[in-house]
Design a protein around this motif. Structure first.
Motif, PDB file in Angstrom:
ATOM      1  N   ASP A 251       0.805  -1.226   0.000  1.00 42.66           N
ATOM      2  CA  ASP A 251       0.000   0.000   0.000  1.00 42.66           C
ATOM      3  C   ASP A 251       0.837   1.274   0.000  1.00 42.66           C
ATOM      4  OD1 ASP A 251      -2.491  -1.143  -0.092  1.00 42.66           O
ATOM      5  OD2 ASP A 251      -2.786  -1.159   2.084  1.00 42.66           O
ATOM      6  N   THR A 252       0.273   2.285  -0.654  1.00 43.77           N
ATOM      7  CA  THR A 252       0.758   3.661  -0.512  1.00 43.77           C
ATOM      8  C   THR A 252      -0.242   4.393   0.381  1.00 43.77           C
ATOM      9  OG1 THR A 252       1.844   3.726  -2.677  1.00 43.77           O
ATOM     10  CG2 THR A 252       1.218   5.837  -1.699  1.00 43.77           C
TER      11      THR A 252
ATOM     12  N   ASN B 104       4.248   0.128   2.031  1.00 39.04           N
ATOM     13  CA  ASN B 104       5.285   0.200   1.006  1.00 39.04           C
ATOM     14  C   ASN B 104       5.814   1.628   0.884  1.00 39.04           C
ATOM     15  OD1 ASN B 104       6.829  -0.715  -1.361  1.00 39.04           O
ATOM     16  ND2 ASN B 104       5.418   0.584  -2.512  1.00 39.04           N
ATOM     17  N   LYS B 105       4.884   2.610   0.983  1.00 41.39           N
ATOM     18  CA  LYS B 105       5.268   4.014   0.871  1.00 41.39           C
ATOM     19  C   LYS B 105       4.272   4.879   1.636  1.00 41.39           C
ATOM     20  CE  LYS B 105       6.888   5.720  -2.987  1.00 41.39           C
ATOM     21  NZ  LYS B 105       7.008   6.237  -4.376  1.00 41.39           N
TER      22      LYS B 105
ATOM     23  N   VAL C 185       3.022   8.926   1.699  1.00 43.01           N
ATOM     24  CA  VAL C 185       3.058  10.276   1.139  1.00 43.01           C
ATOM     25  C   VAL C 185       2.518  11.212   2.212  1.00 43.01           C
ATOM     26  CG1 VAL C 185       2.237  11.832  -0.662  1.00 43.01           C
ATOM     27  CG2 VAL C 185       2.740   9.434  -1.209  1.00 43.01           C
TER      28      VAL C 185
ATOM     29  N   ARG D 228      11.257   5.408   1.471  1.00 48.21           N
ATOM     30  CA  ARG D 228       9.830   5.047   1.405  1.00 48.21           C
ATOM     31  C   ARG D 228       8.909   6.183   1.823  1.00 48.21           C
ATOM     32  NH1 ARG D 228      10.410  -0.102   4.965  1.00 48.21           N
ATOM     33  NH2 ARG D 228       8.152   0.109   5.180  1.00 48.21           N
TER      34      ARG D 228
ATOM     35  N   ASP E  20       7.647  10.102   0.897  1.00 46.34           N
ATOM     36  CA  ASP E  20       7.571  11.284   0.036  1.00 46.34           C
ATOM     37  C   ASP E  20       6.896  12.390   0.828  1.00 46.34           C
ATOM     38  OD1 ASP E  20       8.740   9.977  -2.054  1.00 46.34           O
ATOM     39  OD2 ASP E  20       6.854   9.511  -3.088  1.00 46.34           O
TER      40      ASP E  20
ATOM     41  N   PHE F 210      -3.009   7.022  -4.192  1.00 48.01           N
ATOM     42  CA  PHE F 210      -2.819   6.390  -2.891  1.00 48.01           C
ATOM     43  C   PHE F 210      -3.871   5.304  -2.713  1.00 48.01           C
ATOM     44  CE2 PHE F 210      -5.617  10.010  -2.345  1.00 48.01           C
ATOM     45  CZ  PHE F 210      -6.641   9.521  -1.555  1.00 48.01           C
ATOM     46  N   ASP F 211      -3.601   4.382  -1.786  1.00 47.61           N
ATOM     47  CA  ASP F 211      -4.524   3.274  -1.520  1.00 47.61           C
ATOM     48  C   ASP F 211      -5.441   3.551  -0.337  1.00 47.61           C
ATOM     49  OD1 ASP F 211      -3.509   1.268  -3.529  1.00 47.61           O
ATOM     50  OD2 ASP F 211      -1.663   1.589  -2.385  1.00 47.61           O
TER      51      ASP F 211
END
Length: 379
Positions: free
Chosen positions: A79-80, A100-101, A103, A127, A129, A143-144
């Motif tokens: 997932d982001t 996973n990341k 933001v 990972r 931002d 995004f998720d």
């Protein structure tokens, strides 16, 4: 004037010391890494940064609650996660452990510096931002899901931007002011049921996760908070959203008044009649007006005729408004809504009423106005 201080009772100091020691034991974590994180957090949050309450800078510091928020968010390894207002990174660090990341959108440059430093110390900077901009004026990347401690001042417009935005997402786990969360969760018949709940629940389901005491924040806010999860619905009703928002704004302007009373108000009748004429409505009412004009033409001449013309125009306007008002009341009666209050109606009932109005040529949104109106639908 001098005041004589009373001597302290024996054992007073030792009693206080013992209470402080027990309190320390209750809050101290058994995990040494968490103790170190808490020490760094205290340094970053208290010693070097001045937090602005007016900007909603209240940082959640309780690691147990932070863990619960992440766990209930159901973050997957691929997932982001979008985080709005990460502050110094207490929640961000937890999210980076499972996602996973991340933001993170943060307006305060000071917060960004502290956040990036803490993440770099963990070696997780690849990972993360960071977008140092106003979240309300920023276009979100893909995004998720969302996990965030939303600043109180932007709760309404931010929820609107998420649930009515173009980015599809699985869920949004939000830490909100408790009173705002209760309004979001309200159901028809509840005293808190309002336009906010109606508009959000048209497109999403809302679940209460837990309440959070104001004492868990630094600095301490004036009110408690709640964590809610918003999940977008797989299917939403086929309705013009601009029309829906304008309709609910009219109905909930006085949510405890009957709909009959609301739609009989002269100001509201004039407003909706004006909108109706821009859409070509009024064939029947215009026919009545023209007949009235024809029957009264040529009755007076000169100044008397001018005064009579003004009187006729006023009478024609009143006649048209009365005709339009009766038409709206007829719509309400046909659906059994005249004596009902909007705060008691379900979304399905409100959708049905809107369709009855529209089929009768009565609309609530100016179709010539192309400005986005999402910022108005919570008011």
């Amino acid at each position: 004037m001098l005041l004589k201080l009373k001597p302290r009772k024996p054992g007073f100091v030792s009693c206080i010391s013992q209470q402080n020691f027990l309190r320390t034991l209750r809050t101290k974590s058994s995990n040494p890494y968490e103790d170190e994180d808490r020490k760094r957090t205290k340094e970053n949050q208290g010693e070097y940064l001045h937090l602005h309450k007016s900007k909603g800078q209240h940082l959640l510091t309780n690691t147990r609650i932070l863990d619960s928020i992440v766990r209930r968010s159901n973050v997957r390894p691929a997932d982001t996660v979008l985080e709005i207002g990460p502050g110094t990174g207490n929640l961000t660090l937890k999210l980076l452990e499972v996602a996973n990341k991340v933001v993170a959108i943060e307006l305060d440059r000071r917060m960004v510096d502290v956040l990036q430093k803490r993440v770099a110390e963990r070696g997780l900077q690849d990972r993360l931002d960071v977008i140092c901009k106003d979240a309300m004026k920023t276009e979100f990347p893909r995004f998720d899901l969302v996990v965030a401690n939303i600043p109180y001042g932007i709760s309404s417009p931010m929820v609107a931007k998420l649930v009515y935005g173009e980015n599809p997402f699985r869920s949004a786990t939000l830490l909100l002011q408790k009173e705002f969360a209760r309004r979001l969760l309200a159901k028809p018949g509840d005293s808190e049921f309002n336009r906010l709940a109606v508009n959000v629940k048209l497109v999403a389901d809302v679940e209460l996760v837990m309440d959070v005491s104001k004492r868990e924040f630094l600095p301490c806010p004036k009110v408690d908070s709640s964590v809610v999860i918003i999940r977008p619905k797989a299917e939403i009703p086929n309705v013009n959203l601009d029309e829906w928002w304008a309709f609910t704004r009219t109905c909930f302007s006085k949510k405890n008044k009957t709909l009959g009373a609301t739609f009989k108000q002269k100001k509201k009748v004039m407003e909706l009649l004006k909108l109706a004429t821009t859409r070509g409505y009024g064939n029947e009412s215009n026919a009545v007006t023209k007949t009235y004009k024809r029957d009264n033409d040529g009755d007076d001449e000169g100044e008397a005729g001018s005064e009579g013309e003004d009187s006729n125009i006023s009478s024609c306007c009143d006649l048209e408004m009365n005709y339009f008002k009766e038409k709206m009341v007829d719509v309400l009666r046909s659906g059994g809504f005249e004596n009902k209050r909007p705060s008691k109606l379900s979304i399905e009932e409100l959708l049905h009423l809107l369709s009855l109005f529209n089929r009768s040529g009565i609309y609530f949104h100016d179709h010539l106005d192309h400005e986005p109106s999402t910022e108005l639908f919570f008011e």
